[in-house]
Design an enzyme around this catalytic site. Structure first.
Site, PDB file in Angstrom:
ATOM      1  N   HIS A 114       0.878  -1.174   0.000  1.00  0.00           N
ATOM      2  CA  HIS A 114       0.000   0.000   0.000  1.00  0.00           C
ATOM      3  C   HIS A 114       0.916   1.226   0.000  1.00  0.00           C
ATOM      4  O   HIS A 114       1.994   1.185   0.611  1.00  0.00           O
ATOM      5  CB  HIS A 114      -0.823   0.134   1.278  1.00  0.00           C
ATOM      6  CG  HIS A 114      -1.785  -0.957   1.565  1.00  0.00           C
ATOM      7  ND1 HIS A 114      -1.452  -2.073   2.267  1.00  0.00           N
ATOM      8  CD2 HIS A 114      -3.114  -1.070   1.290  1.00  0.00           C
ATOM      9  CE1 HIS A 114      -2.528  -2.849   2.408  1.00  0.00           C
ATOM     10  NE2 HIS A 114      -3.550  -2.265   1.808  1.00  0.00           N
ATOM     11  N   ASP A 116       2.341   2.046   3.321  1.00  0.00           N
ATOM     12  CA  ASP A 116       3.267   1.082   3.941  1.00  0.00           C
ATOM     13  C   ASP A 116       4.720   1.479   3.712  1.00  0.00           C
ATOM     14  O   ASP A 116       5.579   1.180   4.530  1.00  0.00           O
ATOM     15  CB  ASP A 116       3.151  -0.326   3.314  1.00  0.00           C
ATOM     16  CG  ASP A 116       1.755  -0.902   3.381  1.00  0.00           C
ATOM     17  OD1 ASP A 116       0.994  -0.503   4.266  1.00  0.00           O
ATOM     18  OD2 ASP A 116       1.444  -1.764   2.529  1.00  0.00           O
ATOM     19  N   ASP A 158      -1.053 -12.492   2.042  1.00  0.00           N
ATOM     20  CA  ASP A 158      -1.662 -11.438   2.866  1.00  0.00           C
ATOM     21  C   ASP A 158      -1.866 -12.028   4.265  1.00  0.00           C
ATOM     22  O   ASP A 158      -2.981 -12.303   4.694  1.00  0.00           O
ATOM     23  CB  ASP A 158      -2.981 -10.996   2.231  1.00  0.00           C
ATOM     24  CG  ASP A 158      -3.506  -9.719   2.847  1.00  0.00           C
ATOM     25  OD1 ASP A 158      -2.958  -9.300   3.874  1.00  0.00           O
ATOM     26  OD2 ASP A 158      -4.481  -9.152   2.315  1.00  0.00           O
TER      27      ASP A 158
HETATM   28  C1  XLS Z   1      -7.835  -6.672   4.302  1.00  0.00           C
HETATM   29  C2  XLS Z   1      -7.344  -6.848   2.949  1.00  0.00           C
HETATM   30  C3  XLS Z   1      -6.179  -5.957   2.582  1.00  0.00           C
HETATM   31  C4  XLS Z   1      -6.013  -5.906   1.086  1.00  0.00           C
HETATM   32  C5  XLS Z   1      -5.193  -4.771   0.583  1.00  0.00           C
HETATM   33  O1  XLS Z   1      -8.522  -7.526   4.862  1.00  0.00           O
HETATM   34  O2  XLS Z   1      -7.028  -8.193   2.758  1.00  0.00           O
HETATM   35  O3  XLS Z   1      -5.019  -6.398   3.225  1.00  0.00           O
HETATM   36  O4  XLS Z   1      -5.478  -7.086   0.595  1.00  0.00           O
HETATM   37  O5  XLS Z   1      -5.711  -3.545   0.935  1.00  0.00           O
HETATM   38 NI    NI Z   2      -6.068  -8.947   1.083  1.00  0.00          NI
HETATM   39 NI    NI Z   3      -7.831  -9.600   4.372  1.00  0.00          NI
END
Ligand code: XLS
Ligand code: NI
Ligand code: NI
Length: 435
Positions: free
Chosen positions: A101, A104, A339
């Site tokens: 992001h 980040d 993620d």
């Molecule tokens: C949150 C989301 C986020 C997205 C990116 O739950 O998974 O991490 O992947 O903004």
């Molecule tokens: Ni995500």
């Molecule tokens: Ni998520």
């Protein structure tokens, strides 16, 4: 500059009999699977936010991780230090991609222009890093959910100035993603939803979101960004009613605004579960409608009802979704973005490695099982046989009518008998491919 990972060596592939916890057991990057190297199928990515930004907090306690770039100091210098360490992590792990992001990687300023200056400084640093590294950017995204200005939504905010701020932020992040050679651009609508209809004009908000996404698509073409635009569905979190609840809901929304050819989906495993679907359901739905773009590969917890973002480590749960993906030609421009975050007691540098190694091994092991499953063909045969009656009844899908069918059922005395769905046989079959 700190060297947080100094005691960790480059992670080698040693095979499943190795007892070295800092080695891959299945993830042999160059192993030929289904006609090309394993790493080119999986296209795995480290996510910047959970791995380098998240401090280990939960609703009852704050930071548990003491990373050097999280100590107090000049935020820009800290961002540079984090970047150095992030690339050292990527290289030691041998990961081909990462995702980020905007917030980040660089600190926010007091105004939009100040934030832009800081972004530019760091984005230029990332550019330099990418020139000498094998790592590539899988996707970039703008964080339109953490700052308090977005508490009532970004594109769906009642205040048009917040809509504008979000639009400017997305433009900047798309431009930066393009500069870094990003292969996709993601939109997760974290605050695009509502808590109570008491204070919400739903039609107005949905129209705003449609307009916002149309401008995103327009900007993609204007700057000649070749990657895919991806929307990431998620239900109930952080708002009670999320406008991008699941794949079907997003697909309906896209069709309403004539955007179904502009966007694909970034499907996240644990978001599927939170929507009370299985991951394979979300994948099968996306593939059936030709809108699968990329995957956020993580896992939830059977007992905890929120997005725990754990690293995947269960092959059984991934075989079927991977089968659908790879039987269908694979991930294309997309990839498997981890993620996922380590638990808040996993405070050491090696914990980050154990987590990523385990999840890369899990995905590799799953792909190897899927290769066997595809080559063996028994599962495919089963599905084909189950539906093969339709090959001889094409008129049902084209020219028939209820009246014709009614006459035929009577004149031919059609009296169908139920057939076994063979679920347990299929479950055993799938388990038999896992090594
Ligand atoms: C949150 C989301 C986020 C997205 C990116 O739950 O998974 O991490 O992947 O903004
Ligand atoms: Ni995500
Ligand atoms: Ni998520």
């Amino acid at each position: 500059m700190s060297d947080y990972f100094q005691n960790i060596p480059h992670i080698p592939f040693e095979g499943k009999d190795s007892s070295n916890p800092l080695s891959f057991k299945y993830y042999d990057a160059q192993k030929n699977v289904l006609g090309k190297p394993l790493e080119e199928h999986l296209r795995m990515a480290v996510c910047y936010w959970h791995t380098f930004n998240w401090p280990g907090s939960d609703p009852f306690g704050g930071q548990t991780f003491l990373r050097p770039w999280m100590e107090s100091g000049d935020p820009l210098e800290q961002a540079k230090d984090k970047l150095e360490n992030a690339f050292s992590f990527f290289e030691k792990l041998g990961i081909p991609y990462f995702c980020f992001h905007d917030v980040d990687i660089a600190p926010e300023g007091e105004s939009f222009s100040e934030t832009e200056k800081k972004q530019k400084i760091i984005i230029d640093e990332v550019s330099k890093k990418l020139e000498t590294s094998k790592v590539k950017l899988l996707w970039g995204t703008a964080n339109l959910f953490s700052h308090r200005r977005y508490m009532a939504g970004a594109a769906t905010n009642p205040d048009p100035d917040i809509f504008q701020y979000a639009a400017a932020q997305v433009k900047m992040c798309m431009d930066n993603t393009k500069q870094l050679g990003g292969q996709n651009y993601v939109l997760w609508g974290g605050r695009e939803g509502y808590e109570t209809i008491l204070n919400t004009n739903m039609k107005q908000e949905l129209d705003q979101l449609g307009r916002f996404l149309s401008m995103v698509a327009e900007h993609k073409h204007k700057i000649g960004f070749k990657g895919n635009l991806l929307i990431e569905p998620k239900p109930h979190e952080p708002t009670k009613h999320q406008y991008d609840f699941d794949s079907a809901n997003v697909f309906a929304f896209l069709q309403k605004f004539n955007l179904e050819n502009e966007f694909k989906l970034n499907v996240e495993v644990n978001h599927a579960i939170l929507a009370k679907h299985s991951f394979e359901h979300e994948i099968a739905y996306a593939l059936s409608n030709n809108i699968l773009g990329s995957i956020d590969i993580n896992r939830g917890d059977y007992l905890v009802g929120w997005d725990t973002d754990q690293f995947p480590n269960n092959v059984e749960e991934l075989v079927l979704p991977f089968y659908y993906i790879f039987k269908n030609g694979g991930l294309g421009n997309g990839g498997l973005n981890m993620d996922a975050k380590v638990r808040r007691q996993s405070i050491d540098p090696e914990d980050l490695f154990f987590a990523h190694i385990g999840s890369m091994d899990t995905c590799a092991r799953t792909l190897i099982a899927v290769e066997k499953m595809i080559n063996d063909g028994s599962y495919d045969d089963f599905l084909q046989k189950r539906y093969q009656g339709w090959d001889n009844n094409k008129e049902l899908m084209n020219s028939d009518s209820l009246e014709n069918i009614y006459q035929r059922v009577k004149s031919e005395n059609i009296n169908p008998q139920p057939q076994s769905g063979r679920q347990e046989y299929l479950e055993n079959l799938i388990n038999s491919y896992i090594e």
